[in-house]
Design a protein around this motif. Structure first.
Motif, short mmCIF file in Angstrom:
data_model
loop_
_atom_site.label_atom_id
_atom_site.label_comp_id
_atom_site.label_asym_id
_atom_site.label_seq_id
_atom_site.Cartn_x
_atom_site.Cartn_y
_atom_site.Cartn_z
N GLY A 92 -6.10 27.06 28.14
CA GLY A 92 -5.88 28.27 26.91
C GLY A 92 -4.50 28.29 26.78
N THR A 93 -3.50 28.11 27.82
CA THR A 93 -2.11 28.36 27.53
C THR A 93 -1.59 27.13 26.75
N VAL A 94 -2.16 25.99 27.01
CA VAL A 94 -1.64 24.77 26.50
C VAL A 94 -2.18 24.96 25.13
N ALA A 95 -3.36 25.41 24.80
CA ALA A 95 -3.89 25.65 23.35
C ALA A 95 -2.97 26.46 22.81
N ALA A 96 -2.76 27.40 23.24
CA ALA A 96 -1.67 28.59 22.59
C ALA A 96 -0.32 28.08 22.53
N VAL A 97 0.26 27.42 23.35
CA VAL A 97 1.49 26.72 23.01
C VAL A 97 1.44 25.77 21.61
N GLU A 98 0.28 25.06 21.82
CA GLU A 98 0.23 23.96 20.79
C GLU A 98 0.05 24.84 19.23
N ARG A 99 -0.86 26.00 19.42
CA ARG A 99 -0.98 26.64 17.94
C ARG A 99 0.24 27.49 17.55
N GLU A 100 1.04 28.02 18.66
CA GLU A 100 2.01 28.83 18.15
C GLU A 100 3.47 28.52 18.21
N LEU A 101 3.73 27.50 19.00
CA LEU A 101 5.27 27.00 19.40
C LEU A 101 5.35 25.69 18.77
N CYS A 102 4.43 24.92 18.49
CA CYS A 102 4.82 23.51 18.08
C CYS A 102 5.28 23.73 16.41
N ARG A 103 6.19 22.76 16.10
CA ARG A 103 6.83 22.58 14.79
C ARG A 103 6.95 21.18 14.74
N ASP A 104 5.82 20.79 13.67
CA ASP A 104 5.88 19.47 13.42
C ASP A 104 5.44 18.31 14.61
N GLY A 105 4.65 19.04 15.35
CA GLY A 105 4.30 18.36 16.62
C GLY A 105 5.14 18.33 17.85
N PHE A 106 6.37 19.02 17.74
CA PHE A 106 7.16 19.32 18.69
C PHE A 106 7.31 20.77 19.08
N VAL A 107 7.64 20.79 20.46
CA VAL A 107 7.52 22.05 20.97
C VAL A 107 8.69 23.06 21.00
N GLN A 108 8.89 24.21 20.50
CA GLN A 108 9.83 24.97 20.86
C GLN A 108 9.70 25.69 22.14
N ARG A 109 10.78 26.35 22.67
CA ARG A 109 10.74 26.77 24.12
C ARG A 109 10.08 28.31 23.96
N TYR A 110 10.43 29.13 22.88
CA TYR A 110 9.76 30.12 22.70
C TYR A 110 10.02 30.80 21.35
N GLY A 111 9.25 31.83 20.73
CA GLY A 111 9.61 32.23 19.55
C GLY A 111 10.95 32.91 19.60
N THR A 112 11.68 33.09 18.42
CA THR A 112 12.77 33.65 18.32
C THR A 112 12.90 34.88 17.31
N THR A 113 11.74 35.38 16.95
CA THR A 113 11.52 36.52 16.08
C THR A 113 10.81 37.80 16.75
N GLY A 114 10.78 38.98 16.29
CA GLY A 114 10.09 39.88 16.71
C GLY A 114 10.34 40.34 17.99
N GLU A 115 9.36 40.27 18.82
CA GLU A 115 9.42 40.57 20.17
C GLU A 115 9.87 39.78 21.15
N ALA A 116 9.82 38.36 20.84
CA ALA A 116 10.39 37.35 21.47
C ALA A 116 12.06 37.39 21.22
N ALA A 117 12.51 37.87 20.22
CA ALA A 117 14.03 37.97 19.64
C ALA A 117 14.62 38.97 20.47
N ASP A 118 13.95 40.10 20.95
CA ASP A 118 14.33 41.28 21.80
C ASP A 118 14.71 40.94 23.20
N ALA A 119 13.79 39.83 23.65
CA ALA A 119 14.19 39.44 25.12
C ALA A 119 15.15 38.36 24.92
N ASP A 120 15.34 37.50 23.89
CA ASP A 120 16.38 36.54 23.75
C ASP A 120 17.75 37.13 23.79
#
Length: 633
Positions: A493-521
């Motif tokens: 489920g985690t792999v599927a979520a990463v592929e769904r939400e963090l993949c850009r053109d087939g490559f993986v971002q470390r984490y999101g950088t907007t919204g809640e993720a930006a606050d932690a960043d």
């Protein structure tokens, strides 16, 4: 670039990160642009002040250009087979030349040698040597005497020697102008010397380059990998060796500072230091490829650097284990206008829980792979476990060194579990002395908390930190460290979520950088896809038995390497450009591990390893993934 008249590059003509190649001597490294300009060189160490810093500015900040005078074409470049000797071809209407660039691997020396060889016709060459010490801030006093030139300022002195005379231009540039005909050679050398010492004799540059070629070919000849991706694995291993500071065994994360993770942005960091978090990846890459001596040196660096009180352990150190890596900003334009330009790294002051797990895992894997024991290692491990037992619940800055508030990062807690798990295994598998039963209870306590507080049952995925809805690609390491198997539905489920939400053109971002993720960043949003994370995704698929998907991801990522096989840290999928410091050790060591992982997980190499009847051989060849048996729910 057609003109070599010394004009500053315009924005439209500015180089890309992928325009560079690396040469090095296992003490420091230089970056060579495809136009023949050495635009980056820190000497005598990786973390020394740069005498060529045009990479982060322009020619006024120091460079060494060597190319045909006037209009010319770049005909391509390559490394000599299995070496770090770079060759670049140039042609004009009157002929063609080849320029070989190298840094000889010698004790206590930092030479750069360049050899121009005539290929056909006659070509007029122009060299522009402009040392500018302290990252371009100190213009030196220049002296020229025929075929020798000297540049000095304060503690820094470099000597240049050539087979042709030097002159000095009005703008304090050391010039060399000459013609080369077919079959002719002209050699040039730059040598840094300590204060008040004399340079050595120039020598035959052609022979120096030939000797350097042999040194690298002998070193690469020790590689035990013979699989489908041997060319890429060899290039990655050479890059890792080039990023190693031979006197100590430490490996820097990259040869550069402040190459941006977003063009024009502020995510510009100094990577010329050694990170604990890279320890296990480094050891496994080197050991599985047959480089035992290098792995032993890296482990020795680890143990020595973290010696002392465990609460004082840092996530990164200098190349000799220095603890003070104070961050400051330089008055430089920055690569493609990306500012600030930083030297030093404030992340060294952060608390990162995951480094305890990385160090414990690295030392355990070294023992499991048959590396001769280090008598101090277990003493250090015991001290770290005592500290971890009372501090694992504390929030930290996480693997990505966020500059926002500390959090209970899920990956950090998984790595705390990893540290305790490896301590238990040291007792059970190697007879080390320690309270294994107490550690087992602690291991289970951490495991239960992570599964309860770090997992979102409604979405079916582990999350970035407790109570968060955000994702983190570091969670792809869960099956690799053995916390849960890759086939567990929570991991799937985690792999599927990463592929769904963090993949850009087939490559993986470390984490999101907007919204809640930006606050932690704690930083402005925006960066490229992270290459190592993409390879971690490939490993997850391979561990789950889907080698086809893992192989497809690896081969797609291999297509991002530049023309000489080098990778940076990130990739801009929108503009199709490499981003981040370069070349990046973590990208290359992850590439090696994924290629070896594919070899182990099926096919003849896997079957041979199983048939050897040697547990040590099985452990070495059948691979690090997972690094230990998965935990039980």
């Amino acid at each position: 670039m057609g003109q070599n008249d010394g004009e500053c590059r315009t924005a439209a003509m500015a180089p890309r990160i992928e325009d560079y190649a690396i040469i090095g001597n296992t003490r420091t490294a230089a970056l060579v642009n495809r136009d023949g300009s050495i635009d980056w060189l820190c000497t005598p160490r990786f973390d020394s002040g740069a005498c060529f810093a045009a990479l982060l500015g322009d020619r006024r900040h120091g460079r060494w250009l060597l190319a045909p005078a006037g209009e010319h074409r770049v005909d391509g470049r390559r490394y000599r087979d299995d070496t770090l000797v770079l060759e670049t071809g140039f042609s004009t209407d009157g002929g063609a030349v080849r320029v070989a660039d190298a840094m000889p691997v010698r004790d206590r020396r930092s030479d750069v040698v360049r050899l121009v060889e005539g290929v056909r016709g006659r070509v007029r060459m122009r060299g522009e040597l402009a040392p500018r010490f302290d990252y371009g801030q100190a213009a030196p006093w220049l002296r020229v005497d025929g075929r020798r030139a000297c540049a000095l300022a304060g503690p820094d002195t470099v000597f240049a020697d050539a087979d042709v005379p030097f002159t000095v231009a009005d703008d304090d540039v050391i010039l060399s102008e000459f013609e080369v005909g077919e079959g002719e050679r002209v050699g040039l050398r730059l040598q840094w010397v300590p204060p008040r010492q004399s340079p050595s004799a120039p020598g035959d540059i052609a022979e120096v380059i030939a000797k350097t070629t042999r040194w690298w070919q002998e070193w690469t000849g020790r590689c035990g990998y013979r699989g489908r991706y041997r060319t890429q694995v060899i290039r990655s291993l050479i890059t890792l060796k080039a990023l190693t500071y031979a006197p100590s065994g430490g490996m820097v994360a990259a040869a550069t500072t402040s190459l941006p993770e977003r063009l024009g942005g502020v995510r510009n960091w100094d990577y010329r230091y050694c990170w604990i978090r890279d320890a296990t990846f480094t050891l496994l890459s080197l050991l599985d490829a047959g480089y035992v001596d290098e792995a032993a040196a890296w482990r020795e660096w680890l143990v020595r650097s973290v010696a002392g009180r465990p609460e004082h352990m840092q996530l990164m150190y200098g190349v000799e284990g220095e603890r003070r890596v104070t961050e400051t900003e330089l008055d430089l334009p920055g690569f493609a206008g990306s500012r600030p330009v930083r030297i030093g790294n404030r992340a060294g002051e952060q608390f990162q829980l995951d480094v305890y797990g990385e160090l414990m895992d690295a030392v355990h894997q070294a023992r499991a792979c048959g590396l001769p024991p280090d008598e101090n290692a277990w003493q250090v491990q015991r001290a770290l476990l005592d500290f971890l037992e009372g501090h694992w619940r504390e929030p930290d800055n996480g693997i990505w060194e966020t500059r926002g508030p500390r959090r209970d990062f899920t990956h950090s807690k998984v790595m705390a579990w990893t540290a305790v798990d490896r301590a238990v295994r040291e007792v059970e598998e190697f007879g080390m002395d320690g309270p294994a039963e107490d550690w087992k209870r602690l291991r289970q306590e951490i495991f239960q908390e992570v599964c309860e507080r770090g997992y979102d049952a409604d979405r079916g995925t582990f999350t970035r930190y407790y109570g968060s809805a955000a994702l983190d690609a570091a969670l792809l390491l869960i099956p690799q460290v053995g916390f849960l198997p890759a086939t567990d539905e929570r991991v799937r489920g985690t792999v599927a979520a990463v592929e769904r939400e963090l993949c850009r053109d087939g490559f993986v971002q470390r984490y999101g950088t907007t919204g809640e993720a930006a606050d932690a960043d704690g930083l402005p949003p925006g960066e490229g896809a992270f290459l190592a994370c993409t390879l971690w995704l490939a490993d997850c698929h391979i561990l789950a038995g889907d080698t086809d998907r893992g192989r497809a991801l690896l081969e797609r990522l291999l297509g991002l390497a530049n023309d000489v096989g080098l990778l940076s840290e990130e990739y801009d999928t929108a503009h199709r450009r490499l981003l981040g410091n370069f070349p990046q050790a973590l990208s290359h060591m992850s590439l090696v591990n994924t290629a070896l992982n594919l070899e182990r997980r099926g096919g003849p190499a896997h079957q041979r390893a199983r048939g050897e009847g040697s547990a040590a051989a099985d452990r070495r060849r059948d691979g690090p993934w997972p690094r230990t048996s998965p935990a039980r729910p």
